[in-house]
Design a protein around this motif. Sequence first.
Motif, PDB file in Angstrom:
ATOM      1  N   ALA A  39       0.858  -1.187   0.000  1.00 55.37           N
ATOM      2  CA  ALA A  39       0.000   0.000   0.000  1.00 55.37           C
ATOM      3  C   ALA A  39       0.896   1.239   0.000  1.00 55.37           C
ATOM      4  O   ALA A  39       2.109   1.146   0.202  1.00 55.37           O
ATOM      5  CB  ALA A  39      -0.910   0.004   1.224  1.00 55.37           C
ATOM      6  N   LEU A  40       0.273   2.401  -0.229  1.00 51.38           N
ATOM      7  CA  LEU A  40       0.992   3.672  -0.186  1.00 51.38           C
ATOM      8  C   LEU A  40       0.519   4.475   1.014  1.00 51.38           C
ATOM      9  O   LEU A  40      -0.690   4.544   1.269  1.00 51.38           O
ATOM     10  CB  LEU A  40       0.738   4.477  -1.463  1.00 51.38           C
ATOM     11  CG  LEU A  40       1.206   3.840  -2.762  1.00 51.38           C
ATOM     12  CD1 LEU A  40       0.792   4.706  -3.943  1.00 51.38           C
ATOM     13  CD2 LEU A  40       2.711   3.652  -2.755  1.00 51.38           C
ATOM     14  N   LEU A  41       1.449   5.079   1.738  1.00 45.75           N
ATOM     15  CA  LEU A  41       1.115   5.951   2.859  1.00 45.75           C
ATOM     16  C   LEU A  41       1.326   7.392   2.422  1.00 45.75           C
ATOM     17  O   LEU A  41       2.377   7.724   1.855  1.00 45.75           O
ATOM     18  CB  LEU A  41       1.986   5.630   4.064  1.00 45.75           C
ATOM     19  CG  LEU A  41       1.829   4.218   4.625  1.00 45.75           C
ATOM     20  CD1 LEU A  41       2.843   3.972   5.727  1.00 45.75           C
ATOM     21  CD2 LEU A  41       0.424   3.993   5.139  1.00 45.75           C
ATOM     22  N   ARG A  86      -8.590   1.838  -1.986  1.00 46.68           N
ATOM     23  CA  ARG A  86      -9.405   2.009  -0.777  1.00 46.68           C
ATOM     24  C   ARG A  86      -8.586   2.896   0.151  1.00 46.68           C
ATOM     25  O   ARG A  86      -7.408   2.641   0.399  1.00 46.68           O
ATOM     26  CB  ARG A  86      -9.688   0.651  -0.123  1.00 46.68           C
ATOM     27  CG  ARG A  86     -10.615   0.751   1.079  1.00 46.68           C
ATOM     28  CD  ARG A  86     -10.938  -0.597   1.688  1.00 46.68           C
ATOM     29  NE  ARG A  86      -9.768  -1.148   2.361  1.00 46.68           N
ATOM     30  CZ  ARG A  86      -9.126  -2.246   1.988  1.00 46.68           C
ATOM     31  NH1 ARG A  86      -9.521  -2.938   0.950  1.00 46.68           N
ATOM     32  NH2 ARG A  86      -8.081  -2.674   2.667  1.00 46.68           N
ATOM     33  N   VAL A  87      -9.206   3.976   0.637  1.00 52.62           N
ATOM     34  CA  VAL A  87      -8.514   4.934   1.495  1.00 52.62           C
ATOM     35  C   VAL A  87      -8.871   4.646   2.946  1.00 52.62           C
ATOM     36  O   VAL A  87     -10.042   4.579   3.306  1.00 52.62           O
ATOM     37  CB  VAL A  87      -8.914   6.386   1.136  1.00 52.62           C
ATOM     38  CG1 VAL A  87      -8.201   7.370   2.038  1.00 52.62           C
ATOM     39  CG2 VAL A  87      -8.621   6.673  -0.326  1.00 52.62           C
ATOM     40  N   LEU A 118      -2.944  10.958   7.979  1.00 54.77           N
ATOM     41  CA  LEU A 118      -2.061   9.917   7.465  1.00 54.77           C
ATOM     42  C   LEU A 118      -2.975   8.856   6.878  1.00 54.77           C
ATOM     43  O   LEU A 118      -3.745   8.223   7.604  1.00 54.77           O
ATOM     44  CB  LEU A 118      -1.189   9.341   8.584  1.00 54.77           C
ATOM     45  CG  LEU A 118      -0.290   8.152   8.221  1.00 54.77           C
ATOM     46  CD1 LEU A 118       0.638   8.499   7.065  1.00 54.77           C
ATOM     47  CD2 LEU A 118       0.501   7.702   9.429  1.00 54.77           C
ATOM     48  N   ASN A 119      -2.937   8.703   5.553  1.00 54.66           N
ATOM     49  CA  ASN A 119      -3.833   7.779   4.860  1.00 54.66           C
ATOM     50  C   ASN A 119      -3.068   6.627   4.240  1.00 54.66           C
ATOM     51  O   ASN A 119      -1.960   6.807   3.741  1.00 54.66           O
ATOM     52  CB  ASN A 119      -4.602   8.511   3.744  1.00 54.66           C
ATOM     53  CG  ASN A 119      -5.582   9.503   4.300  1.00 54.66           C
ATOM     54  OD1 ASN A 119      -6.341   9.201   5.193  1.00 54.66           O
ATOM     55  ND2 ASN A 119      -5.546  10.713   3.766  1.00 54.66           N
ATOM     56  N   ARG A 120      -3.706   5.460   4.262  1.00 57.58           N
ATOM     57  CA  ARG A 120      -3.179   4.275   3.579  1.00 57.58           C
ATOM     58  C   ARG A 120      -4.026   4.072   2.324  1.00 57.58           C
ATOM     59  O   ARG A 120      -5.245   3.980   2.408  1.00 57.58           O
ATOM     60  CB  ARG A 120      -3.283   3.045   4.477  1.00 57.58           C
ATOM     61  CG  ARG A 120      -2.793   1.767   3.807  1.00 57.58           C
ATOM     62  CD  ARG A 120      -3.093   0.539   4.662  1.00 57.58           C
ATOM     63  NE  ARG A 120      -2.668   0.702   6.037  1.00 57.58           N
ATOM     64  CZ  ARG A 120      -1.475   0.346   6.511  1.00 57.58           C
ATOM     65  NH1 ARG A 120      -0.590  -0.202   5.723  1.00 57.58           N
ATOM     66  NH2 ARG A 120      -1.170   0.517   7.779  1.00 57.58           N
ATOM     67  N   LEU A 121      -3.375   4.013   1.155  1.00 55.33           N
ATOM     68  CA  LEU A 121      -4.046   3.771  -0.118  1.00 55.33           C
ATOM     69  C   LEU A 121      -3.748   2.337  -0.535  1.00 55.33           C
ATOM     70  O   LEU A 121      -2.616   2.013  -0.892  1.00 55.33           O
ATOM     71  CB  LEU A 121      -3.562   4.753  -1.181  1.00 55.33           C
ATOM     72  CG  LEU A 121      -3.654   6.232  -0.826  1.00 55.33           C
ATOM     73  CD1 LEU A 121      -3.032   7.086  -1.914  1.00 55.33           C
ATOM     74  CD2 LEU A 121      -5.093   6.631  -0.607  1.00 55.33           C
TER      75      LEU A 121
END
Length: 171
Positions: free
Chosen positions: A44-46, A83-84, A126-129
Amino acid sequence: MSEEVGERIATPLVDEAVKKAAVAWVSVAGGPAYALWCLPLDGALLVVTGPGEQSAPGLADADAAEVTLRGDHGGRIVTWPARVTRLRPGTEEWAAAAPLVAAKRLNAPGPVSDLMGRWAAADCALNRLTPAGAPVAGADLPAESLAEQPRAATVVRATRTPFRLHKVRRR
């Protein structure tokens, strides 16, 4: 059956692109895509957004987004639905991810602990994609240019005449 095979082929592409990502173009609800620095972690991307950080309107409250990753020469590699998930301060996810993101933040003012404290106290997100569907790949990419006019920004300056230290003589 062909969809299943297509997804298996595309998943390694997304995984490999995510592993090498430093910048992602993220679009929320069909809006314009914003270039955001990111940190790949566990497929995932942060991404950090908010006051004093990068701007991505609507991402902090979104459930879904569209992510485009590009190669070294600017060409699109893959676009995928994401998905965020917002990581909240005080949770296990935050404690594991925030120090990693803060350590990779370029030009951070102060130590990592101060930066994390500012993110928690301010309205930063701080979001995880996480990949959440089949990517757009190969023939599904548009043939036309997706170039747009640059958005208005307060950082644009007028070009000045170069400074000359001495008088230039013509012969």
